[in-house]
Design a protein around this motif. Structure first.
Motif, short mmCIF file in Angstrom:
data_model
loop_
_atom_site.label_atom_id
_atom_site.label_comp_id
_atom_site.label_asym_id
_atom_site.label_seq_id
_atom_site.Cartn_x
_atom_site.Cartn_y
_atom_site.Cartn_z
N LYS A 1 73.63 -64.25 50.22
CA LYS A 1 73.38 -63.04 50.81
C LYS A 1 72.05 -62.43 50.26
O LYS A 1 71.98 -62.40 48.84
N ARG B 1 61.97 -52.12 47.86
CA ARG B 1 62.74 -51.36 49.09
C ARG B 1 64.28 -51.06 48.58
O ARG B 1 64.91 -50.11 48.88
N GLU C 1 62.92 -63.99 46.90
CA GLU C 1 63.74 -63.24 47.76
C GLU C 1 64.67 -62.05 47.48
O GLU C 1 65.43 -61.61 47.90
N GLN D 1 70.19 -60.84 45.29
CA GLN D 1 70.99 -62.08 46.11
C GLN D 1 72.20 -62.35 45.35
O GLN D 1 72.49 -62.23 44.04
N TYR E 1 69.83 -59.16 49.80
CA TYR E 1 70.02 -57.90 50.22
C TYR E 1 68.62 -57.20 50.46
O TYR E 1 68.83 -55.95 51.08
N GLU E 2 67.49 -57.54 50.37
CA GLU E 2 66.36 -57.05 51.03
C GLU E 2 66.35 -56.99 52.39
O GLU E 2 65.87 -55.88 53.10
N THR E 3 66.67 -58.10 53.16
CA THR E 3 66.73 -58.34 54.51
C THR E 3 68.23 -58.34 55.06
O THR E 3 68.23 -57.98 56.35
N GLY E 4 69.21 -58.39 54.30
CA GLY E 4 70.51 -58.36 54.82
C GLY E 4 70.73 -59.81 55.46
O GLY E 4 72.16 -60.23 55.94
N ARG E 5 69.90 -60.84 55.21
CA ARG E 5 70.04 -62.16 55.80
C ARG E 5 71.10 -62.96 55.12
O ARG E 5 71.43 -62.89 53.79
N SER F 1 69.31 -48.40 48.46
CA SER F 1 68.14 -48.04 48.96
C SER F 1 67.15 -47.12 48.30
O SER F 1 67.63 -46.21 47.46
#
Length: 486
Positions: free
Chosen positions: A386, A111, A371, A374, A388-392, A437
């Motif tokens: 943090k 991604r 994950e 990060q 970065y794939e999901t913004g979580r 992206s």
């Protein structure tokens, strides 16, 4: 300008009033050794902070004679970014060197596209070795260099093994496993020649171990197979062989009569993860298992068998070494992020580390864990992560949850936002490179992330407060090709 300063120091050291009694420094860096990967407890209240299988009596002796740090961190969760960070006194986020292996591109299908990095230690940058050599020190680097931009001799070291990498570990086996004993002997010879020349010395011993564990002494491998059987960790034997090498260096310091004026530092280049009940995550992740490191320091005015529970990071040693050498703080490069540990070491582990920024940031915008890219930031006992794939965003209180099993982000949204804003401000200030992206991303054909889940935990909340470089000697036979990011 910084290059000119290094040359000026080197050319005019005789006219500068450096301290007469400068201590010697022996800086040992293990490779991939986990926080709990020795028989020395790294926290007085946490049994899993030591191994119940691996035996490291030399490190036990070092700890009994010095100070242990329960909250010590490697600058990165992989090796060469840490090695660059140590030499320059800056975090990998600022150096821009955040990955060891080749970086992925859009064609890899993820991604995000990780940032490209320049894996080279530029000649114009100033290392702590250059500053100490300018202050009258004899300097040497033995073992794994693993940095582009020239070898140790190009960056302030008088002696060394050249621009070595992971491949050198596999060239040495019994009776000199991964060149442990050869490195110890070369360090001993350098200490003796420096003593005879009446010069203080700085030696960095970048051990190849724990790489090539199959090259451990046959007798050590047999010992662990007999005692632990199937429970033996693959790196157990090479860990004990490495400990033997540490003991050889310590014995040489004693034999040469240098113990009272020599600092000995022992740490790892990144975390090595852990087994059941230990720290979460491992190499390539910024959970505690990937970045928390064993750290022991022995030396003048360091209280025996003492503890420090203040958070420290590897690049703190750049200003520490310079303070010991008598180099004024005003003459350090402006970009230095570390703070000297000298006062804490002389004060039984009490006090604070005075850094330009209070927060510690661990930036790994790459794919190497379950994950993805990060970044983590530690401020006091709180740790923000943090992804970065999901913004979580995830928030952990390390004083109560060293296993990072209780995410507080949803329950503390204001604190999470405040820390995230601070992290973003830091990354912007140092010019950190971020993933972007991937315009060619296809969810239907996305590669699976590396399936390295977190270490299983107990779930229990736990409180934690210039000669020509020496050519490597040994067999030239390659036993297996090492991975570039190890």
């Amino acid at each position: 300008m910084r290059f000119f300063f290094a040359v000026l120091i080197a050319c005019s050291s005789e006219s500068i009033a450096w301290p007469i009694d400068q201590p010697n420094i022996v800086f040992m860096l293990a490779d991939d050794q986990s926080w709990g990967g020795t028989s020395v407890a790294m926290h007085p209240d946490l049994p899993f902070s030591r191994s119940s299988i691996i035996q490291t009596p030399s490190l036990e002796k070092l700890a009994s004679e010095g100070m242990r740090f329960s909250a010590a961190y490697a600058p990165a969760s992989v090796c060469s970014p840490t090695r660059c960070s140590l030499q320059l006194g800056m975090s990998p986020a600022q150096t821009g060197w955040t990955k060891a292996a080749p970086v992925m591109t859009a064609t890899d299908g993820h991604r995000l596209i990780p940032p490209q990095i320049s894996k080279s230690l530029r000649r114009e940058t100033i290392t702590f070795a250059e500053l100490l050599r300018g202050a009258g020190y004899a300097t040497a680097h033995y073992g794994k260099w693993h940095l582009g931009g020239g070898g140790p001799s190009d960056h302030g070291y008088d002696d060394g093994d050249g621009a070595t990498g992971n491949e050198h570990a596999y060239r040495f086996s019994d009776p000199n496993p991964v060149d442990i004993f050869g490195m110890a002997n070369r360090a001993s010879e350098f200490m003796e020649s420096s003593r005879d020349a009446r010069k203080p010395f700085l030696i960095q011993l970048s051990w190849h171990a724990l790489h090539a564990p199959e090259n451990a002494l046959k007798s050590t491998i047999a010992k662990y197979q007999q005692v632990a059987g199937r429970r033996v960790p693959p790196a157990a034997a090479i860990s004990e062989d490495l400990d033997t090498g540490v003991g050889m260096v310590m014995d040489a310091i004693d034999r040469l009569g240098l113990s009272e004026k020599t600092f000995v530092i022992y740490m790892s280049d990144n975390g090595g993860g852990g087994q059941r009940g230990q720290l979460r995550g491992g190499k390539g992740a910024v959970y505690e298992g990937g970045i928390r490191s064993p750290l022991i320091v022995r030396g003048p005015n360091v209280a025996p068998n003492s503890w420090c529970h203040t958070s420290v990071v590897g690049y703190d040693f750049f200003p520490t070494f310079c303070q010991w050498a008598g180099i004024p703080e005003s003459q350090l490069p402006n970009q230095i992020e570390g703070g000297s540990l000298a006062s804490i070491l002389a004060n039984r582990g009490e006090g604070v580390v005075d850094r330009p920024r209070e927060e510690l940031v661990f930036h790994f915008p790459h794919y190497q864990s379950a994950e993805g890219p990060q970044t983590a930031m530690i401020l006091g006992s709180m740790k923000l992560m943090k992804f970065y794939e999901t913004g979580r965003l995830a928030l952990f209180d390390l004083s109560r949850d060293i296993h990072e099993s209780n995410d507080l982000a949803a329950r503390r949204p204001a604190e999470t936002k405040r820390l995230h804003d601070r992290l973003e401000s830091y990354l912007s200030a140092v010019g950190a490179k971020l993933p972007t992206s991937n315009p060619r991303f296809d969810p239907a054909n996305a590669p699976a992330l590396i399936k390295r889940g977190p270490a299983r935990t107990t779930g229990k909340a736990i409180n934690t407060p210039v000669r020509k470089p020496i050519r490597p000697r040994g067999s030239k036979r390659q036993q297996r090709r090492p991975k570039p990011d190890q």
